[in-house]
Write an enzyme that holds these catalytic residues in place. Structure first.
Site, mmCIF file in Angstrom:
data_model
loop_
_atom_site.group_PDB
_atom_site.id
_atom_site.type_symbol
_atom_site.label_atom_id
_atom_site.label_comp_id
_atom_site.label_asym_id
_atom_site.label_seq_id
_atom_site.Cartn_x
_atom_site.Cartn_y
_atom_site.Cartn_z
ATOM 1 N N ARG A 60 5.992 -7.070 0.608
ATOM 2 C CA ARG A 60 5.775 -5.634 0.384
ATOM 3 C C ARG A 60 4.536 -5.123 1.120
ATOM 4 O O ARG A 60 4.514 -3.983 1.590
ATOM 5 C CB ARG A 60 5.634 -5.397 -1.125
ATOM 6 C CG ARG A 60 5.705 -3.939 -1.541
ATOM 7 C CD ARG A 60 6.052 -3.844 -3.007
ATOM 8 N NE ARG A 60 6.100 -2.460 -3.445
ATOM 9 C CZ ARG A 60 5.126 -1.869 -4.140
ATOM 10 N NH1 ARG A 60 4.037 -2.557 -4.456
ATOM 11 N NH2 ARG A 60 5.227 -0.610 -4.516
ATOM 12 N N HIS A 64 4.649 -1.791 3.414
ATOM 13 C CA HIS A 64 3.810 -0.620 3.116
ATOM 14 C C HIS A 64 2.736 -0.399 4.180
ATOM 15 O O HIS A 64 2.225 0.708 4.311
ATOM 16 C CB HIS A 64 3.195 -0.752 1.728
ATOM 17 C CG HIS A 64 4.149 -0.400 0.632
ATOM 18 N ND1 HIS A 64 3.807 0.405 -0.434
ATOM 19 C CD2 HIS A 64 5.461 -0.726 0.455
ATOM 20 C CE1 HIS A 64 4.865 0.557 -1.234
ATOM 21 N NE2 HIS A 64 5.870 -0.133 -0.711
ATOM 22 N N ASN A 92 1.137 2.808 -3.903
ATOM 23 C CA ASN A 92 0.385 1.550 -3.827
ATOM 24 C C ASN A 92 -0.497 1.268 -5.030
ATOM 25 O O ASN A 92 -0.748 0.100 -5.362
ATOM 26 C CB ASN A 92 -0.511 1.555 -2.574
ATOM 27 C CG ASN A 92 0.283 1.499 -1.278
ATOM 28 O OD1 ASN A 92 1.382 0.959 -1.235
ATOM 29 N ND2 ASN A 92 -0.269 2.068 -0.217
ATOM 30 N N HIS A 192 14.314 -6.162 -2.222
ATOM 31 C CA HIS A 192 14.155 -6.055 -3.671
ATOM 32 C C HIS A 192 14.914 -7.150 -4.412
ATOM 33 O O HIS A 192 14.926 -7.161 -5.645
ATOM 34 C CB HIS A 192 14.612 -4.676 -4.166
ATOM 35 C CG HIS A 192 13.571 -3.617 -4.008
ATOM 36 N ND1 HIS A 192 13.763 -2.305 -4.378
ATOM 37 C CD2 HIS A 192 12.303 -3.680 -3.520
ATOM 38 C CE1 HIS A 192 12.666 -1.602 -4.120
ATOM 39 N NE2 HIS A 192 11.770 -2.413 -3.599
#
Length: 316
Positions: A60, A64, A92, A192
């Site tokens: 992740r 991000h 975040n 995910h």
């Protein structure tokens, strides 16, 4: 005097060399520090072995980072008087984690290379791949040669990171702005299959959605009350520490945890691909690797742009 034709030929050759010099390559560190990638792999495997959830966290971080002005390590920077850290952005805050593992990787690769050689942005890209592999997923050849930004933008992170409440048109538009198509959207969302989400993020769906399996909603409500328990965690799929296709199986059964998850299988243009990935793990694995490479190529700093940070948390 050189003819116009020769001049143009030399100009094109120079541009070709410049493009080659500053493009990302899987072999970027092969000669300057061949020990770098094995060092990253050792630390990632140890971290994921200690805490399997860390694999999802490291994956992740790369995602991000890349969505906010490209894959430049900006997410890792702490606040300074000049800017506020992206760690405080809505997508975040109290959510991104694994920074101490990145620090550990950075210290080790600089030690084995004898000097700061590999960028923090490249560390994120390699750690994401090694995390997926450590949890039973596919591998891919990470293209390297990114350099690190010297600044960050919380405001930009707030505006560009996809939200858990997005419907399919919003998700498609969000990914399109990054140069990613619908296939990339579904494949990357398949990340995910790893990890957990907080009650605060999925509460609205389990109490208010109509496109949700009632038994699943009831199960999730047991640990996510209408009020309180914001930080209680639930897995995206039944095997949160195994890279598999259970995430897509969940979507077909209307058991997607987030609104943005179930949006991929809700009578829209991505339904067919969700079914394909559910039934054909090899297709998902192949597409996931391709989309990770594509995402990792979003606006990298190369050549003399940016810097190689000594400390991933602050500019040199």
């Amino acid at each position: 005097m050189a003819s116009p034709t020769n001049f143009l030929l030399h100009a094109f050759l120079w541009l070709g060399l410049a493009t080659t010099a500053f493009s990302l390559s899987p072999k970027f560190y092969d000669r300057v520090c061949p020990q770098a990638l094995p060092a990253i792999n050792r630390i990632v495997k140890a971290a994921v072995h200690r805490e399997p959830r860390m694999g999802a966290s490291l994956l992740r971080l790369h995602f991000h980072d890349c969505f906010v002005n490209g894959c430049d390590g900006s997410l890792l920077l702490d606040s300074t008087p000049a800017f506020e850290t992206e760690k405080n952005a809505r997508g975040n805050l109290n959510s991104v984690r694994g920074f101490e593992v990145v620090d550990q990787i950075k210290a080790e690769v600089d030690r084995v290379c004898g000097r700061p050689t590999i960028s923090c942005a490249d560390i994120l890209a390699v750690a994401a791949r090694d995390s997926v592999v450590a949890l039973g997923g596919p591998t891919w050849r990470v293209r390297l040669g990114r350099r690190d930004s010297t600044t960050a933008s919380r405001a930009l992170a707030d505006s560009v990171l996809p939200s858990a409440s997005m419907d399919l048109p919003a998700l498609v538009d969000n990914f399109k702005k990054q140069g990613l198509n619908q296939r990339d959207l579904v494949a990357l969302s398949g990340g995910h299959t790893l990890g957990l989400s907080r009650c605060l993020i999925f509460r609205n769906r389990i109490y208010n959605a109509t496109n949700i399996d009632p038994a699943f909603a009831k199960e999730r409500r047991a640990t996510c009350p209408r009020t309180g328990g914001n930080n209680n965690m639930a897995p995206f799929d039944p095997t949160p520490t195994k890279f598999d296709t259970a995430y897509f199986k969940n979507l077909v059964k209307q058991r997607g945890l987030l609104t943005s998850d179930q949006a991929l299988f809700n009578g829209g243009s991505t339904d067919k691909l969700v079914k394909t990935y559910n039934l054909n793990p090899d297709v998902f694995w192949s597409d996931f690797g391709k989309s990770m490479i594509k995402m990792g190529n979003i606006k990298p700093l190369t050549g003399k742009q940016g810097q190689i940070r000594v400390n991933c948390r602050k500019a040199n």
